[in-house]
Every structure is written in structure tokens, then in C-alpha cells.
Design a protein around this motif. Structure first.
Motif, PDB file in Angstrom:
ATOM      1  N   ALA A 316       0.833  -1.201   0.000  1.00  9.10           N
ATOM      2  CA  ALA A 316       0.000   0.000   0.000  1.00  9.10           C
ATOM      3  C   ALA A 316       0.872   1.257   0.000  1.00  9.10           C
ATOM      4  N   VAL A 317       1.986   1.213   0.716  1.00  7.58           N
ATOM      5  CA  VAL A 317       2.908   2.349   0.722  1.00  7.58           C
ATOM      6  C   VAL A 317       3.623   2.467  -0.618  1.00  7.58           C
ATOM      7  N   ALA A 318       4.066   1.350  -1.164  1.00 13.97           N
ATOM      8  CA  ALA A 318       4.857   1.378  -2.397  1.00 13.97           C
ATOM      9  C   ALA A 318       4.006   1.595  -3.631  1.00 13.97           C
ATOM     10  N   GLY A 325      12.544  -1.512 -10.385  1.00 14.71           N
ATOM     11  CA  GLY A 325      12.502  -1.344  -8.943  1.00 14.71           C
ATOM     12  C   GLY A 325      11.990   0.003  -8.474  1.00 14.71           C
ATOM     13  N   SER A 326      11.712   0.912  -9.395  1.00 14.94           N
ATOM     14  CA  SER A 326      11.190   2.222  -9.005  1.00 14.94           C
ATOM     15  C   SER A 326       9.689   2.135  -8.747  1.00 14.94           C
ATOM     16  N   ARG A 365      12.547  -2.169  -1.421  1.00 20.22           N
ATOM     17  CA  ARG A 365      13.639  -1.265  -1.085  1.00 20.22           C
ATOM     18  C   ARG A 365      13.328   0.179  -1.487  1.00 20.22           C
ATOM     19  N   ALA A 366      12.581   0.382  -2.552  1.00 20.47           N
ATOM     20  CA  ALA A 366      12.297   1.736  -3.026  1.00 20.47           C
ATOM     21  C   ALA A 366      11.522   2.554  -1.999  1.00 20.47           C
ATOM     22  N   SER A 370      13.008   6.161  -1.396  1.00 15.03           N
ATOM     23  CA  SER A 370      12.171   7.338  -1.637  1.00 15.03           C
ATOM     24  C   SER A 370      11.777   8.045  -0.352  1.00 15.03           C
ATOM     25  N   GLY A 371      12.226   7.530   0.791  1.00 16.85           N
ATOM     26  CA  GLY A 371      11.895   8.162   2.061  1.00 16.85           C
ATOM     27  C   GLY A 371      10.418   8.169   2.361  1.00 16.85           C
TER      28      GLY A 371
END
Length: 490
Positions: A316-318, A325-326, A365-366, A370-371
Motif C-alpha cells: 500500500a505504501v509502495a 525497482g522504481s 527497497r524503493a 524514496s523516504g
């Protein structure tokens, strides 16, 4: 819009339901709960909590879990006082996310959503999926796994092939000769072909440990899975009509053979459910999270997932992850904290660089690149969680038993190992009155075996999470994130 009140409290939460493709399901009156959440989020809310259950959760089970978990959060009065000292106008909005993760569960919106309390299930019902399966007749069991292993839009030929293969596997346990061969670690060729058919017609892919959830597994090897289960099954106290343990001389050979023969099927369903958790999280739930941030631009958002729910909230965050991988559709802004409780997702999910695949990073990992989490990312792990510690890597340990550094496996779950392959802090669970010293933007792996310890059967303590000490962990993350990013004046 419907809300549910936690029994014994004045606290309400919303339950937003999704189908297996991540499409929100309407309430009985045709409305969508998400619309009510978006309206409520604009009413002075400072902090939004999004919670996701894990495996084996139908609607009634999800409600029971959220009632229990939110109830434990509510009773942490010292933590609630502390957050109000940091955020004097603190106002929380609680949302339980539901996705279909039980193969034979109730996915309808029951009367409980209209305010009634959920019916109390018998103590054994739903507590051990294997035990529930053993009480099902062959037809019901086959129907359940056809649904679990195939997509809703699968064509008739695929579903028929899966059904035929399952029927052969289930029937084989009643054949004494087959049962004896299975007890000796042998697998007849026709059964091997049936498992191959299941693999061919399900959604599972074996793309390696750094792949997307649902494809981050080893090559499917039913012979090895049966052998491992027979020789290394978690200890259990089976009911008289169930034999869930290894082939240790117990009486009912057919019952033991049935359990062993179903283990590769369960393994496939485990992988398909990981895929479903990702799909649901990165589609409808990601869009919902983004909408909350747009409607309430000054509210902090905190996510908590349990088991496969850790995949749900991470996805949900990504959102969708591109081939390179972006992130294909980043959120409008970062979320404030992420709490992954007994995660049934790869320990390498957030890795900067995966040791056995140089140049490769974890699937999520992104999120860190991406913080997208300004506060802490907190995990729990327990040696008593046999669902993650033993069932998660079943069939992979012997085939590809890679141990790295401090005995880290190639295939293993966060609930047993924490987040690995990136900078982080490892500590043990503390009392609900103690301070962890969390810092924003960092990973904290909490060894919680002292607390997450109760449970039997193949899952062990996997769901033993409703403790003051565990709720305190989430409050600590919330408070630290508030100190790091206070909400603007309203």
C-alpha cells in the motif's frame, strides 16, 4: 458508511473491504465505507491508523482481530497520555482493511458491521486451519483449494485441471499402498504429475528470493516438501481424529498421509496468498491511502500489518513497483510509521543489497530509497512462530539451504528473522513502561519471543500478538513520528 465499536470501549473503527483484485466491496446499502473514511479524515483528524490482518482472515475473523488489537491499544493509557502531550489536539481515525485470505471463509458483510458484536466462535474454530480442513469432506476441501489456487477470472479449463489434480491428491490418502509409500518418503509418479498440474495452472511463479511477493520462492518440489514435513513437522497436540505431526508411529496412517500430501498444496496456496496480499495492497489499498493523504494533507498516517498483512501495508505504501525497482505511482507524501508484526514476507524485502544476489535489492527497497516512511519501521520476531519459522521456508531449506553471515537463510520470513540486508537496530522486547529510543527513518527489529510465545499446532505463536508490550511498540513508533513531523497548525 458503517462503523464498528470495539466492545467495552467508546472507540469506533471503519472496516473497508476489498476483493482479491483490490476492488473495494460495497456495503449492504450500496455505499462504500472508504467514502465515509475520507469525509471523517477531514474533520480535525491528526493521525490515521490503517491496519491489515493476515492469513486465514475472513470478515468475522478480521473483526475479532481488530476488536482485540484496538482494545489492547486503547488500554495503553500511559502511551495515550504521552501522545497527547506531544500532540495536544490528537484525534485518531482507525481503519481496518479487509482482504479475502481464508479459502473457505465468510466474505459477506455480516450484521456485525451494522453494530452487533461478532458471534463468538468455538475456541478451536479458525484457530488451526489444518484442523478445520481435517473436518471437511473431500468435496468441500477440493472446492476450497480450487478457489484458493486460481483467480476468479480463470477459465474453465484451468479450474477443471486444478480440480482433477486435487481430487487425485485427496483420494490418494485413502489408498493404503500410497499412504505407506508416502510414510516412507516416496511419491508415486501419478501424484507427482498431479502436483505438476497444480503448479502449471495456478498463479505461482518461482522467480527467486528477491522477486515480488508470491514469486519470491524456490522451485516447487513436492517430494521434498512431503519429506521435510514428515521428518521435521512442528510439534503439535492433535485432536484424536487429527494427526498433524511427523510420521512417528501414531495410529492413523491415512490421516497422516493426508496431512503430508496436502502440504505441497498448502505451500502453493501460501505463495498464491502472498501474491494476493501484494496485488490488493498495491492497487485498491494504495489508491485509498493516497486519497486519505489528499483529503487530509496535514494528518499523519500509520500502518500496521500482521502476517501477510505486512505485505499488504508495504505494498500500500509502495504501490506498483516497476521492472527497474522504481515506484510507478508514489504517494503524495510519506507515511509516518510502519509496524510489521510477525511478518510472513521475505526477510530481504527491504534489503539494500541481497548477499546471495549481488547488485539486487529487496522488492520494497524503493520505499526506503524514496523516504516514504519518515518515522521508524518496526518489526517483531519470535522463535515460537512456527508458521513463519518453519512453514514459510518449507520445501526450500534442503533444496537450497543458503546460510549467510549470522546464519541468515535465503528463504525466510521477517517474523523469524526481522528485516535484513539493510542498516537496522536489533533489540529485545521491553516492558510496556519502557522507552525504546526509536529514531525516525530507521529499522528496528524487536526480538519478542518472551511475549509472543503462546500457541499450538503448525502455526505456533504466530497470532499471539495482543499484548501490552506489542501495542506499546506501535505507540512508541507513533509518538516518535509525531515528534519528527508534527502536524501543521489547523
Amino acid at each position: 458508511m458503517t462503523t464498528h465499536q470495539v466492545p467495552g470501549t467508546s472507540i469506533d473503527y471503519h472496516l473497508v473491504r476489498y476483493d482479491e483484485d483490490g476492488t473495494e466491496l460495497p456495503d449492504g446499502d450500496g455505499s462504500r465505507t472508504s467514502a465515509g473514511v475520507l469525509t471523517a479524515a477531514k474533520d480535525g483528524v491528526t493521525d490515521v491508523f490503517l491496519l491489515s490482518h493476515g492469513w486465514k482472515g475472513d470478515v468475522p475473523a478480521a473483526i475479532r482481530q481488530y476488536d482485540t488489537w484496538i482494545g489492547v491499544m486503547v488500554r495503553q493509557q500511559a502511551d495515550r497520555d504521552r501522545i497527547r502531550a506531544v500532540v495536544p489536539d490528537f484525534k485518531a481515525l482507525l481503519v481496518g482493511l479487509h482482504w479475502p485470505s481464508l479459502p473457505f471463509g465468510d466474505e459477506k458483510a455480516p450484521a456485525v458491521l451494522l453494530g452487533d458484536s461478532p458471534a463468538e466462535a468455538p475456541e478451536s474454530e479458525g484457530a488451526d486451519e489444518f484442523a478445520d480442513e481435517a473436518r471437511m469432506d473431500a468435496g468441500a476441501l477440493i472446492d476450497a483449494y480450487v478457489t484458493r489456487l486460481t483467480a476468479a477470472d480463470s477459465d474453465a479449463a484451468d479450474r477443471d485441471a486444478v480440480r482433477t489434480a486435487l481430487a487425485r491428491i485427496v483420494a490418494a490418502a485413502d489408498e493404503p499402498e500410497v499412504a505407506e509409500r508416502v510414510a516412507e518418503g516416496d511419491l508415486p509418479d501419478d501424484l507427482a504429475e498431479s502436483y505438476a498440474t497444480l503448479y502449471e495452472h495456478t498463479l505461482v511463479a518461482s522467480d527467486g528470493a528477491t522477486a515480488a511477493p508470491g514469486a519470491d520462492n524456490d522451485v516447487f518440489d513436492p517430494r521434498l516438501t512431503i519429506e521435510q514435513w514428515a521428518g521435521d513437522a512442528p510439534a503439535a497436540e492433535p485432536a484424536p481424529d487429527l494427526l498433524l505431526g511427523p510420521f512417528d508411529g501414531l495410529a492413523d496412517l491415512a490421516a497422516k498421509a493426508r496431512q503430508a500430501l496436502l502440504m505441497p498444496v498448502r505451500q502453493l496456496s501460501f505463495w498464491t496468498m502472498k501474491r494476493r496480499a501484494r496485488v490488493v495492497g498495491e492497487s485498491g489499498m494504495h489508491d485509498f491511502l493516497a486519497a486519505i493523504q489528499r483529503e487530509a494533507p496535514s494528518a499523519r498516517v500509520h500502518l500496521m500489518g500482521h502476517s501477510f498483512g505486512c505485505i499488504v501495508v508495504s505494498a500500500a505504501v509502495a504501490g506498483p513497483v516497476a521492472d527497474d525497482g522504481s515506484l510507478a505511482s508514489p504517494l503524495p507524501r510519506p507515511v509516518s510509521s510502519l509496524f510489521l508484526v510477525q511478518g510472513a514476507m521475505s526477510l530481504w524485502s527491504y534489503a539494500d543489497d541481497v548477499p546471495f544476489a549481488p547488485g539486487s535489492s529487496g522488492y520494497f527497497r524503493a520505499i526506503r530509497d524514496s523516504g516514504l516512511v519518515t518515522g521508524p519501521i518496526v518489526t517483531t520476531r519470535s522463535e515460537h512462530d512456527t508458521a513463519v519459522g518453519r512453514l514459510y521456508p518449507l520445501g526450500a531449506r534442503v533444496a537450497d539451504d543458503v546460510l549467510l553471515g549470522d546464519d541468515l537463510p535465503k528463504f525466510g520470513g521477517i517474523g523469524a528473522w526481522g528485516i535484513q540486508g539493510t542498516a537496522g537496530h536489533d533489540t529485545v522486547v521491553l516492558a510496556a513502561t519502557e522507552d525504546y529510543g526509536f529514531t525516525p527513518g530507521e529499522v528496528f527489529n524487536i526480538e519478542a519471543s518472551r511475549v509472543i510465545s503462546a500457541g499450538g499446532g503448525p502455526s505456533g505463536a504466530h497470532s499471539d500478538i495482543a499484548h501490552d508490550e506489542i501495542a506499546h511498540l506501535m505507540w512508541q513508533a507513533v509518538t516518535v513520528s509525531a515528534l519528527a513531523s508534527p502536524a501543521p497548525d489547523r
